[in-house]
Structure formats: structure tokens, C-alpha cells
Scaffold this motif. Structure first.
Motif, PDB file in Angstrom:
ATOM      1  N   LYS A 105       1.572   5.403  -1.784  1.00  0.00           N
ATOM      2  CA  LYS A 105       1.444   4.004  -2.438  1.00  0.00           C
ATOM      3  C   LYS A 105       2.135   3.143  -1.510  1.00  0.00           C
ATOM      4  CE  LYS A 105      -1.153   5.241  -6.768  1.00  0.00           C
ATOM      5  NZ  LYS A 105      -1.299   4.657  -8.194  1.00  0.00           N
ATOM      6  N   MET A 106       1.386   1.736  -0.987  1.00  0.00           N
ATOM      7  CA  MET A 106       2.106   0.985  -0.667  1.00  0.00           C
ATOM      8  C   MET A 106       1.959  -0.211  -1.821  1.00  0.00           C
ATOM      9  SD  MET A 106       0.634   1.209   3.700  1.00  0.00           S
ATOM     10  CE  MET A 106       1.955   0.132   4.360  1.00  0.00           C
ATOM     11  N   LEU A 107       3.552  -1.284  -1.478  1.00  0.00           N
ATOM     12  CA  LEU A 107       3.477  -2.595  -2.234  1.00  0.00           C
ATOM     13  C   LEU A 107       3.032  -3.463  -1.744  1.00  0.00           C
ATOM     14  CD1 LEU A 107       7.433  -2.705  -2.902  1.00  0.00           C
ATOM     15  CD2 LEU A 107       5.487  -2.188  -4.265  1.00  0.00           C
ATOM     16  N   PRO A 108       2.635  -4.286  -2.143  1.00  0.00           N
ATOM     17  CA  PRO A 108       1.435  -5.411  -1.566  1.00  0.00           C
ATOM     18  C   PRO A 108       2.217  -6.054  -0.415  1.00  0.00           C
ATOM     19  CG  PRO A 108       1.720  -5.884  -3.908  1.00  0.00           C
ATOM     20  CD  PRO A 108       2.614  -5.014  -3.393  1.00  0.00           C
ATOM     21  N   GLU A 109       3.800  -6.001  -0.285  1.00  0.00           N
ATOM     22  CA  GLU A 109       4.536  -6.687   0.876  1.00  0.00           C
ATOM     23  C   GLU A 109       4.011  -5.914   1.798  1.00  0.00           C
ATOM     24  OE1 GLU A 109       7.777  -6.645   2.084  1.00  0.00           O
ATOM     25  OE2 GLU A 109       8.365  -7.961   0.527  1.00  0.00           O
ATOM     26  N   ALA A 110       3.831  -4.841   2.004  1.00  0.00           N
ATOM     27  CA  ALA A 110       3.826  -3.602   3.069  1.00  0.00           C
ATOM     28  C   ALA A 110       2.448  -3.743   3.782  1.00  0.00           C
ATOM     29  CB  ALA A 110       4.141  -2.215   2.751  1.00  0.00           C
ATOM     30  N   LEU A 111       1.569  -3.433   2.872  1.00  0.00           N
ATOM     31  CA  LEU A 111      -0.060  -4.332   3.372  1.00  0.00           C
ATOM     32  C   LEU A 111      -0.425  -4.864   3.901  1.00  0.00           C
ATOM     33  CD1 LEU A 111      -1.748  -2.990  -0.433  1.00  0.00           C
ATOM     34  CD2 LEU A 111      -1.261  -1.252   2.235  1.00  0.00           C
ATOM     35  N   ILE A 112       0.043  -6.349   3.290  1.00  0.00           N
ATOM     36  CA  ILE A 112       0.075  -7.886   3.887  1.00  0.00           C
ATOM     37  C   ILE A 112       0.763  -7.767   5.119  1.00  0.00           C
ATOM     38  CG2 ILE A 112       1.064 -10.273   3.781  1.00  0.00           C
ATOM     39  CD1 ILE A 112      -1.276  -8.982   2.200  1.00  0.00           C
ATOM     40  N   LEU A 113       1.931  -6.937   5.599  1.00  0.00           N
ATOM     41  CA  LEU A 113       2.520  -6.632   7.073  1.00  0.00           C
ATOM     42  C   LEU A 113       2.056  -6.049   7.916  1.00  0.00           C
ATOM     43  CD1 LEU A 113       6.386  -5.905   5.241  1.00  0.00           C
ATOM     44  CD2 LEU A 113       5.822  -8.491   7.629  1.00  0.00           C
ATOM     45  N   LYS A 114       1.602  -5.318   7.013  1.00  0.00           N
ATOM     46  CA  LYS A 114       0.146  -3.796   7.956  1.00  0.00           C
ATOM     47  C   LYS A 114      -0.615  -4.593   9.012  1.00  0.00           C
ATOM     48  CE  LYS A 114      -2.195   0.854   7.946  1.00  0.00           C
ATOM     49  NZ  LYS A 114      -2.867  -0.124   8.848  1.00  0.00           N
ATOM     50  N   ASP A 115      -1.380  -5.640   8.101  1.00  0.00           N
ATOM     51  CA  ASP A 115      -2.438  -6.293   8.343  1.00  0.00           C
ATOM     52  C   ASP A 115      -1.793  -7.191   9.385  1.00  0.00           C
ATOM     53  OD1 ASP A 115      -4.423  -5.155   6.793  1.00  0.00           O
ATOM     54  OD2 ASP A 115      -4.001  -6.367   5.210  1.00  0.00           O
ATOM     55  N   CYS A 116      -1.139  -8.407   9.409  1.00  0.00           N
ATOM     56  CA  CYS A 116      -0.219  -8.653   9.881  1.00  0.00           C
ATOM     57  C   CYS A 116       0.021  -8.206  11.591  1.00  0.00           C
ATOM     58  CB  CYS A 116       1.075  -9.410   9.882  1.00  0.00           C
ATOM     59  SG  CYS A 116       2.116 -10.486  10.682  1.00  0.00           S
ATOM     60  N   LEU A 117       0.996  -6.917  11.595  1.00  0.00           N
ATOM     61  CA  LEU A 117       1.220  -6.340  12.668  1.00  0.00           C
ATOM     62  C   LEU A 117      -0.071  -6.024  13.525  1.00  0.00           C
ATOM     63  CD1 LEU A 117       3.075  -4.760  14.440  1.00  0.00           C
ATOM     64  CD2 LEU A 117       2.538  -2.985  12.925  1.00  0.00           C
ATOM     65  N   GLU A 118      -1.407  -5.635  13.184  1.00  0.00           N
ATOM     66  CA  GLU A 118      -2.576  -6.161  13.215  1.00  0.00           C
ATOM     67  C   GLU A 118      -2.935  -6.849  14.218  1.00  0.00           C
ATOM     68  OE1 GLU A 118      -4.013  -2.564  13.930  1.00  0.00           O
ATOM     69  OE2 GLU A 118      -2.681  -2.041  13.439  1.00  0.00           O
ATOM     70  N   GLU A 119      -3.239  -7.836  13.314  1.00  0.00           N
ATOM     71  CA  GLU A 119      -3.044  -9.210  14.061  1.00  0.00           C
ATOM     72  C   GLU A 119      -2.127  -9.133  15.339  1.00  0.00           C
ATOM     73  OE1 GLU A 119      -5.598 -10.559  13.655  1.00  0.00           O
ATOM     74  OE2 GLU A 119      -5.955  -9.649  11.343  1.00  0.00           O
ATOM     75  N   MET A 120      -1.358  -9.290  15.144  1.00  0.00           N
ATOM     76  CA  MET A 120       0.073  -9.660  16.459  1.00  0.00           C
ATOM     77  C   MET A 120      -0.671  -8.527  17.092  1.00  0.00           C
ATOM     78  SD  MET A 120       1.910 -11.544  15.622  1.00  0.00           S
ATOM     79  CE  MET A 120       0.430 -12.351  15.053  1.00  0.00           C
ATOM     80  N   LYS A 121      -0.452  -7.453  17.642  1.00  0.00           N
ATOM     81  CA  LYS A 121      -1.182  -6.695  18.078  1.00  0.00           C
ATOM     82  C   LYS A 121      -3.302  -7.172  18.961  1.00  0.00           C
ATOM     83  CE  LYS A 121       0.949  -2.290  16.864  1.00  0.00           C
ATOM     84  NZ  LYS A 121       0.307  -0.732  16.110  1.00  0.00           N
ATOM     85  N   ASP A 122      -3.701  -7.667  18.310  1.00  0.00           N
ATOM     86  CA  ASP A 122      -4.610  -7.991  19.177  1.00  0.00           C
ATOM     87  C   ASP A 122      -4.427  -9.454  19.779  1.00  0.00           C
ATOM     88  OD1 ASP A 122      -6.288  -6.092  17.461  1.00  0.00           O
ATOM     89  OD2 ASP A 122      -6.643  -7.320  15.769  1.00  0.00           O
TER      90      ASP A 122
END
Length: 204
Positions: A105-122
Motif C-alpha cells: 500500500k502506498m501512502l497518499p503522499e507517495a501517490l501524489i508524488l507518483k502523479d506529479c512525476l507523470e505530469e513532469m514526464k509529460d
């Protein structure tokens, strides 16, 4: 005879020296003109000082070419986006380590960072697409169409950057993590905003 030769030598040295000074002065003048071109262009951006600081050292290559100006800005923008992506990626890895052993399970923080990383890659992909469009612009074709495409890609990149930081406002995360992400992404957003302004003001 020796007096005549001496006089001719003096005259030659004088004119040679004058020509060197003219050439040197001319080169200096061109360099200053190129910096003035960059400064004038940057004055139309949202953050003119930041724009000029990043682009002035490339003025000798940009000269007074608006397409080279925008292409240089885009290349520097990609570099900034990669740096921001690296910071977010490292923070994500640290967050994931802290959740190890919790049944995946991922903490909300990790999930937000994961989404942010995808935005940065885009963002990186979109800025690179904008660079490709600029190359097409240099090769000819429909200038208006290519410039519109460039603006669209850069606008999308700016939107993705904003989406990244918005995520941290919706979920409670570590203050230090939020601070680091906001700092690096907002810094990137100012660069992207300036790039978009330069492209918007591109005359063809």
C-alpha cells in the motif's frame, strides 16, 4: 631612402591599428546589439529578469533571430524540466521506502508524488514536441500552423506543471516534501511561462 621607409612603416602601423580598433569595436557593437535584442524580447515575458539572465549568455548564437531565440528558450526549458523531474523522482523513492512492508500500500503522499512525476514526464515530452515543431518551422511549410502547434505544446506543459502542484493542495503531505516540490515546479513554471510568452510574440 631609410627615412621614406620609416615614414611608410609609421603610416602602415597607424592604418593597421585603426582597422583593428574598428573591427574590435564592430564586434563589440554586434554583441551588444544581440544582447539588446534578447533583452527587448524578454521584456515582453512575465518574468523578464529571469528570461534575460537565462538567455543573455546565448545572445551571440541567437543574434537577432526570433526563431533561434525561441528554440534556445525551449532547449533550456527541457533542461529545467528534467531537473525538476529528477527532484520529484528522488522524493517519490524516499516516500516509497518509508511505506515498505505495508502490504504494497502506498501512502497518499507517495501517490501524489507518483502523479506529479507523470505530469513532469509529460512536460518533457510536450516541450520536446514543441522543439520538433520549431525545426519544422525552420524547414518551411505553413509557419502559422507550426507556431500554433508550438504554442499548444508549451501551453500543455504549463498546464501539467500546475496540475502537479495542485495535487499537493488536495491531500495532506509532509510539509518539507510539499515545500521542495512547490519550489522546483514553480521555478520550472516561470521558465515555461516565459518560453510561452516568447513564442506568443513570435512574428512571422
Amino acid at each position: 631612402m631609410s627615412q621614406v621607409l620609416y615614414s611608410l612603416t609609421i603610416v602602415f602601423v597607424f592604418f593597421a591599428s585603426t582597422n583593428i580598433q574598428k573591427t574590435s569595436g564592430s564586434a563589440s557593437s554586434y554583441s551588444q546589439n544581440h544582447k539588446t535584442f534578447v533583452k527587448t524580447a524578454c521584456n515582453s515575458t512575465t518574468y523578464p529578469d529571469k528570461c534575460y539572465k537565462s538567455l543573455s549568455s546565448y545572445s551571440s548564437n541567437i543574434k537577432s533571430d526570433p526563431i533561434k531565440l525561441c528554440t534556445t528558450a525551449l532547449n533550456l526549458n527541457v533542461k529545467s524540466a528534467k531537473e525538476a523531474t529528477s527532484v520529484v523522482s528522488k522524493l517519490l523513492k524516499m516516500s516509497q521506502k518509508s511505506t515498505a512492508g505495508r502490504k504494497g500500500k502506498m501512502l497518499p503522499e507517495a501517490l501524489i508524488l507518483k502523479d506529479c512525476l507523470e505530469e513532469m514526464k509529460d512536460t518533457i515530452i510536450e516541450l520536446k514536441q514543441a522543439i520538433t515543431e520549431m525545426k519544422n518551422l525552420q524547414d518551411g511549410g505553413s509557419m502559422a500552423e507550426h507556431i500554433t502547434n508550438v504554442r499548444t505544446w508549451v501551453s500543455s506543459a504549463l498546464t501539467d506543471e500546475g496540475t502537479c502542484t495542485d495535487g499537493f493542495e488536495e491531500v495532506k503531505v509532509n510539509k518539507e516534501t510539499k515545500k521542495k516540490v512547490n519550489k522546483v515546479v514553480e521555478e520550472l513554471a516561470t521558465t515555461t511561462s516565459n518560453t510561452l510568452a516568447l513564442i506568443t510574440n513570435l512574428r512571422y
